[in-house]
Design a protein around this motif. Sequence first.
Motif, PDB file in Angstrom:
ATOM      1  N   UNK A 171      70.101  29.839 -95.574  1.00 39.14           N
ATOM      2  CA  UNK A 171      71.051  29.634 -94.474  1.00 39.14           C
ATOM      3  C   UNK A 171      70.552  28.458 -93.630  1.00 39.14           C
ATOM      4  N   UNK A 172      70.888  27.223 -94.025  1.00 44.16           N
ATOM      5  CA  UNK A 172      70.396  26.076 -93.254  1.00 44.16           C
ATOM      6  C   UNK A 172      70.683  26.241 -91.758  1.00 44.16           C
ATOM      7  N   UNK A 173      69.624  26.116 -90.934  1.00 44.10           N
ATOM      8  CA  UNK A 173      69.729  26.350 -89.492  1.00 44.10           C
ATOM      9  C   UNK A 173      70.758  25.420 -88.849  1.00 44.10           C
ATOM     10  N   UNK A 174      70.736  24.171 -89.253  1.00 44.08           N
ATOM     11  CA  UNK A 174      71.702  23.184 -88.744  1.00 44.08           C
ATOM     12  C   UNK A 174      72.133  22.337 -89.938  1.00 44.08           C
ATOM     13  N   UNK A 175      72.906  22.971 -90.817  1.00 41.30           N
ATOM     14  CA  UNK A 175      73.283  22.258 -92.031  1.00 41.30           C
ATOM     15  C   UNK A 175      74.381  22.973 -92.789  1.00 41.30           C
ATOM     16  N   UNK A 176      74.641  22.475 -93.980  1.00 39.96           N
ATOM     17  CA  UNK A 176      75.742  22.976 -94.807  1.00 39.96           C
ATOM     18  C   UNK A 176      75.218  23.591 -96.095  1.00 39.96           C
ATOM     19  N   UNK A 177      75.796  24.740 -96.444  1.00 44.86           N
ATOM     20  CA  UNK A 177      75.489  25.409 -97.718  1.00 44.86           C
ATOM     21  C   UNK A 177      76.739  25.294 -98.573  1.00 44.86           C
ATOM     22  N   UNK A 178      76.630  24.523 -99.671  1.00 50.33           N
ATOM     23  CA  UNK A 178      77.779  24.297-100.555  1.00 50.33           C
ATOM     24  C   UNK A 178      77.578  25.063-101.858  1.00 50.33           C
ATOM     25  N   UNK A 179      78.463  26.017-102.119  1.00 53.02           N
ATOM     26  CA  UNK A 179      78.455  26.714-103.403  1.00 53.02           C
ATOM     27  C   UNK A 179      79.364  25.943-104.357  1.00 53.02           C
ATOM     28  N   UNK A 180      78.824  25.543-105.498  1.00 52.91           N
ATOM     29  CA  UNK A 180      79.647  24.890-106.525  1.00 52.91           C
ATOM     30  C   UNK A 180      79.564  25.777-107.763  1.00 52.91           C
ATOM     31  N   UNK A 181      80.670  26.441-108.068  1.00 48.66           N
ATOM     32  CA  UNK A 181      80.681  27.485-109.093  1.00 48.66           C
ATOM     33  C   UNK A 181      81.669  27.138-110.205  1.00 48.66           C
ATOM     34  N   UNK A 182      81.389  27.610-111.413  1.00 50.31           N
ATOM     35  CA  UNK A 182      82.433  27.498-112.431  1.00 50.31           C
ATOM     36  C   UNK A 182      83.220  28.798-112.442  1.00 50.31           C
ATOM     37  N   UNK A 183      84.385  28.739-113.093  1.00 53.18           N
ATOM     38  CA  UNK A 183      85.315  29.874-113.052  1.00 53.18           C
ATOM     39  C   UNK A 183      84.649  31.150-113.591  1.00 53.18           C
ATOM     40  N   UNK A 184      83.808  31.014-114.609  1.00 51.33           N
ATOM     41  CA  UNK A 184      83.146  32.192-115.197  1.00 51.33           C
ATOM     42  C   UNK A 184      82.252  32.878-114.167  1.00 51.33           C
TER      43      UNK A 184
END
Length: 252
Positions: free
Chosen positions: A230-243
């Motif tokens: 959980x970045x304190x001052x940042x972005x968490x990007x989930x990049x997922x495939x459909x499966x």
Amino acid sequence: MTNEVRHIYADADALAKAAAVELLGLALRAVSERGVFTLALAGGSTPRKLYTLLATDPAYADFPWKQTHFFFGDERHVAPTHLDSNYLMVSNTLLASNKIPLANVHRVRAELPDANMTAADYDVEMRSFFSAPSRFNNCPRFDVILLGMGPDGHTASLFPDTKALDEKERWVVANWVEKFNSFRITFTFPVLNSARTVMLLVAGADKTDMMQKVLGDDRTLATYPVQRVQPTDGTKIWMLDRAAAARISKTY
Ligand code: 6PG
């Protein structure tokens, strides 16, 4: 405050392409704002396609290779020639382009017999690179940390029920992983949560169950290591495939 977003792609190829486009954008912005781009690489199998794309596809020819410094978010306690080595995987993909100055590649010296020495050595390497202006909460402020997730909810080499989960001070530790009967060298949560952006690349049906536990509507928080990113001052990007995303909704 963590800004958390998720993107779902048709398959692993589409995911890798989108990740390459995202990284190129973040790299060019970092270099225009600070003159340098600091990137921590993930190991395992999922990022291979991304690394190969960046190294070979002319669409990423503008990548600021000379202003980019590459680190490793985790490494197996093996020599760089060993098949399990994340460095070997990266050198056979990303580094195969020969566009990257080797001085910009900060490898974990995992060939050292003592895993604790390896971790301490890398901690020193990072403290000498990330001087005060490029620190946040006394941790390195990476522009991007790439991560994956295992079917057990581990990320980097922060596995469930292992000692490294509780580390508060050190940036890098040697983490004993019983199921591998071996140490792993890994970034700790203070480092992961000091990044500007954390990109999680998760693909394949073997991750569907855990993705539901981690991001499903009835999820419990902070149960699995990957949830504690959980970045304190940042972005968490989930990049997922459909499966991998088969049992979670597209949006929060
Ligand atoms: C490693 C990784 C690890 C990886 C996950 C997912 O060294 O193995 O850094 O955290 O990201 O195990 O691995 P796959 O991408 O192979 O599924």
